[in-house]
Write an enzyme that holds these catalytic residues in place. Structure first.
Site, PDB file in Angstrom:
ATOM      1  N   THR A   1       0.873  -1.181   0.000  1.00 25.98           N
ATOM      2  CA  THR A   1       0.000   0.000   0.000  1.00 25.98           C
ATOM      3  C   THR A   1       0.901   1.219   0.000  1.00 25.98           C
ATOM      4  O   THR A   1       1.623   1.449   0.979  1.00 25.98           O
ATOM      5  CB  THR A   1      -0.883   0.026   1.267  1.00 25.98           C
ATOM      6  OG1 THR A   1      -1.658  -1.165   1.291  1.00 25.98           O
ATOM      7  CG2 THR A   1      -1.809   1.238   1.254  1.00 25.98           C
TER       8      THR A   1
ATOM      9  N   LYS B   1      -7.849   1.597  -2.986  1.00 25.67           N
ATOM     10  CA  LYS B   1      -7.489   1.186  -1.618  1.00 25.67           C
ATOM     11  C   LYS B   1      -7.569   2.383  -0.647  1.00 25.67           C
ATOM     12  O   LYS B   1      -8.134   2.294   0.441  1.00 25.67           O
ATOM     13  CB  LYS B   1      -6.061   0.619  -1.655  1.00 25.67           C
ATOM     14  CG  LYS B   1      -5.386   0.434  -0.336  1.00 25.67           C
ATOM     15  CD  LYS B   1      -5.710  -0.880   0.308  1.00 25.67           C
ATOM     16  CE  LYS B   1      -5.108  -0.973   1.707  1.00 25.67           C
ATOM     17  NZ  LYS B   1      -5.540  -2.130   2.436  1.00 25.67           N
TER      18      LYS B   1
ATOM     19  N   LYS C   1      -1.543   5.225   8.717  1.00 25.05           N
ATOM     20  CA  LYS C   1      -0.725   5.287   7.486  1.00 25.05           C
ATOM     21  C   LYS C   1      -1.639   5.472   6.259  1.00 25.05           C
ATOM     22  O   LYS C   1      -1.415   6.346   5.429  1.00 25.05           O
ATOM     23  CB  LYS C   1       0.091   3.991   7.343  1.00 25.05           C
ATOM     24  CG  LYS C   1       0.841   3.906   6.017  1.00 25.05           C
ATOM     25  CD  LYS C   1       1.344   2.495   5.703  1.00 25.05           C
ATOM     26  CE  LYS C   1       1.762   2.450   4.231  1.00 25.05           C
ATOM     27  NZ  LYS C   1       2.138   1.153   3.740  1.00 25.05           N
TER      28      LYS C   1
HETATM   29  P1  NAD Z   1       6.036  -5.846   7.177  1.00 29.73           P
HETATM   30  O1  NAD Z   1       6.808  -4.727   7.764  1.00 29.73           O
HETATM   31  O2  NAD Z   1       5.684  -7.031   8.031  1.00 29.73           O
HETATM   32  O3  NAD Z   1       6.810  -6.421   5.873  1.00 29.73           O
HETATM   33  C1  NAD Z   1       7.564  -5.643   4.992  1.00 29.73           C
HETATM   34  C2  NAD Z   1       8.870  -6.381   4.731  1.00 29.73           C
HETATM   35  O4  NAD Z   1       9.630  -5.707   3.736  1.00 29.73           O
HETATM   36  C3  NAD Z   1       9.762  -6.456   5.983  1.00 29.73           C
HETATM   37  O5  NAD Z   1       9.956  -7.819   6.332  1.00 29.73           O
HETATM   38  C4  NAD Z   1      11.062  -5.777   5.558  1.00 29.73           C
HETATM   39  O6  NAD Z   1      12.224  -6.371   6.087  1.00 29.73           O
HETATM   40  C5  NAD Z   1      10.995  -5.937   4.042  1.00 29.73           C
HETATM   41  N1  NAD Z   1      11.832  -4.985   3.308  1.00 29.73           N
HETATM   42  C6  NAD Z   1      11.921  -3.640   3.470  1.00 29.73           C
HETATM   43  N2  NAD Z   1      12.796  -3.117   2.580  1.00 29.73           N
HETATM   44  C7  NAD Z   1      13.260  -4.161   1.834  1.00 29.73           C
HETATM   45  C8  NAD Z   1      14.191  -4.273   0.759  1.00 29.73           C
HETATM   46  N3  NAD Z   1      14.835  -3.204   0.276  1.00 29.73           N
HETATM   47  N4  NAD Z   1      14.425  -5.492   0.238  1.00 29.73           N
HETATM   48  C9  NAD Z   1      13.808  -6.607   0.745  1.00 29.73           C
HETATM   49  N5  NAD Z   1      12.924  -6.557   1.767  1.00 29.73           N
HETATM   50  C10 NAD Z   1      12.649  -5.360   2.302  1.00 29.73           C
HETATM   51  O7  NAD Z   1       4.724  -5.200   6.555  1.00 29.73           O
HETATM   52  P2  NAD Z   1       3.364  -5.955   6.111  1.00 29.73           P
HETATM   53  O8  NAD Z   1       2.387  -5.936   7.234  1.00 29.73           O
HETATM   54  O9  NAD Z   1       3.730  -7.260   5.453  1.00 29.73           O
HETATM   55  O10 NAD Z   1       2.815  -4.916   5.036  1.00 29.73           O
HETATM   56  C11 NAD Z   1       3.345  -4.815   3.733  1.00 29.73           C
HETATM   57  C12 NAD Z   1       2.494  -3.841   2.944  1.00 29.73           C
HETATM   58  O11 NAD Z   1       1.140  -4.308   2.896  1.00 29.73           O
HETATM   59  C13 NAD Z   1       2.436  -2.419   3.553  1.00 29.73           C
HETATM   60  O12 NAD Z   1       2.451  -1.496   2.514  1.00 29.73           O
HETATM   61  C14 NAD Z   1       1.111  -2.431   4.315  1.00 29.73           C
HETATM   62  O13 NAD Z   1       0.565  -1.130   4.439  1.00 29.73           O
HETATM   63  C15 NAD Z   1       0.259  -3.305   3.414  1.00 29.73           C
HETATM   64  N6  NAD Z   1      -0.877  -3.979   4.091  1.00 29.73           N
HETATM   65  C16 NAD Z   1      -0.706  -4.555   5.327  1.00 29.73           C
HETATM   66  C17 NAD Z   1      -1.787  -5.186   5.940  1.00 29.73           C
HETATM   67  C18 NAD Z   1      -1.637  -5.847   7.302  1.00 29.73           C
HETATM   68  O14 NAD Z   1      -2.667  -6.156   7.911  1.00 29.73           O
HETATM   69  N7  NAD Z   1      -0.415  -6.096   7.783  1.00 29.73           N
HETATM   70  C19 NAD Z   1      -3.044  -5.227   5.292  1.00 29.73           C
HETATM   71  C20 NAD Z   1      -3.168  -4.668   4.012  1.00 29.73           C
HETATM   72  C21 NAD Z   1      -2.064  -4.047   3.425  1.00 29.73           C
END
Ligand code: NAD
Length: 294
Positions: free
Chosen positions: A93, A168, A243
């Site tokens: 997102t 979204k 966010k």
């Molecule tokens: P998260 O922080 O658990 O996962 C993100 C991952 O990206 C981390 O493990 C981090 O180490 C990795 N990362 C960051 N920079 C990187 C790079 N350069 N190379 C490789 N890996 C890298 O976050 P999440 O909860 O999995 O959310 C991911 C996305 O989905 C966000 O944009 C969030 O807003 C969206 N989202 C989350 C949810 C939820 O309920 N968690 C629901 C809908 C949407």
């Protein structure tokens, strides 16, 4: 068998990559965090040495990263190494402008690109029941659809570049505002002597009805699966709602849209986070409205 590179194996990306592997694809993944890499490896994802290592030879690249800054940085890193003509799907997102830039960058380098943010949370990621909101041209969407079906149950083509992010942001702006309005009504009802169940029975079948009441009621009792029955453990964390609301306000400012309710919801969730409740479920904002900890 499609060769898939999956970048970002966090709370969402980890189980999504696992579902692609379960569906029979060859999935290579990478994440900066060793903990995430190890968890994904246990779920059948083959872990590579770096982002550039896993994209070499991949037909499809999926990114699931925190913000637009991360997505643009990873694209700059991988585009020179990826197989020409590959499909890139970004499910993070992110802000509308970064999503537009990501589409332009991918096109310039000869890749197909779809922005495909999700709703459904970590539960939906695990069970493969996410909703994908997609933006991109017809060719890119047609290529992405069968793959997304391995991770979700509803795949909606919302329009061209960044249309998925637009949908979204709009959806979550409605959700933030309706949750606050719902919480206010339940607190007012309590003060007027109504039981939560009586108010729920009326609202859930009347014109005040919304998902915030029927699926996610912010008071314990009426909806057993709601986080209100589980100490407001997320669910969908208040920090993530903040966010998304901030993304809606950036987008609104960039096109001159009036979003007064969205702006107020953003401020109230900022207070909820400043109150130390960013890690609680977003429906826990009812405690702030009530004026006491839950
Ligand atoms: P998260 O922080 O658990 O996962 C993100 C991952 O990206 C981390 O493990 C981090 O180490 C990795 N990362 C960051 N920079 C990187 C790079 N350069 N190379 C490789 N890996 C890298 O976050 P999440 O909860 O999995 O959310 C991911 C996305 O989905 C966000 O944009 C969030 O807003 C969206 N989202 C989350 C949810 C939820 O309920 N968690 C629901 C809908 C949407």
């Amino acid at each position: 068998m499609t060769q898939i590179a999956f970048i970002g194996l966090g709370n969402m990306g980890g189980p999504m990559a696992a579902n692609l592997a379960k569906a029979g694809h060859a999935v290579r993944g990478f994440d900066l965090s060793p903990v995430s890499r190890e968890a994904a490896a246990r779920d059948g994802v083959s872990i590579g040495a770096s982002n550039t290592d896993i994209v070499a030879g991949a037909d499809v690249i999926v990114t699931m990263l925190p913000t637009g800054k991360h997505v643009l940085a990873v694209l700059a890193e991988i585009l020179p190494r990826a197989k020409k003509g590959a499909l890139i799907v970004d499910s993070s997102t992110i802000d509308f402008d970064s999503a537009k830039k990501a589409h332009a960058l991918a096109k310039e380098h000869g890749f197909l690109f779809v922005d495909a943010p999700v709703s459904g949370g970590t539960g939906g990621a695990k069970t493969g029941t996410l909703t994908f909101m997609c933006g991109g041209d017809d060719t890119a969407f047609a290529a992405a659809r069968p793959l997304l079906e391995n991770m979700g149950k509803r795949i909606v083509h919302c329009g061209g570049a960044a249309a998925g992010q637009a949908a979204k942001i709009c959806n979550n702006m409605i959700l933030g505002a309706t949750m606050i309005a719902t919480c206010e009504a339940f607190v007012l009802g309590e003060k007027l002597g109504l039981t939560p169940q009586a108010l729920f029975d009326v609202v859930s079948t009347s014109s005040g009805q919304s998902w915030s009441t029927t699926a996610y009621c912010p008071v314990p009792g009426p909806v057993p699966a709601a986080p209100s029955n589980n100490g407001y453990k997320p669910g969908f964390a208040s920090a993530l709602m903040l966010k998304d609301l901030r993304l809606s306000q950036e987008a609104a400012a960039s096109v001159g849209a009036t979003t007064a309710m969205g702006a107020l919801a953003t401020q109230l969730y900022a207070v909820h986070n400043a109150w130390g409740e960013g890690g609680a479920d977003f429906s826990g904002i009812i405690n702030l409205i009530r004026g006491k900890a839950g």
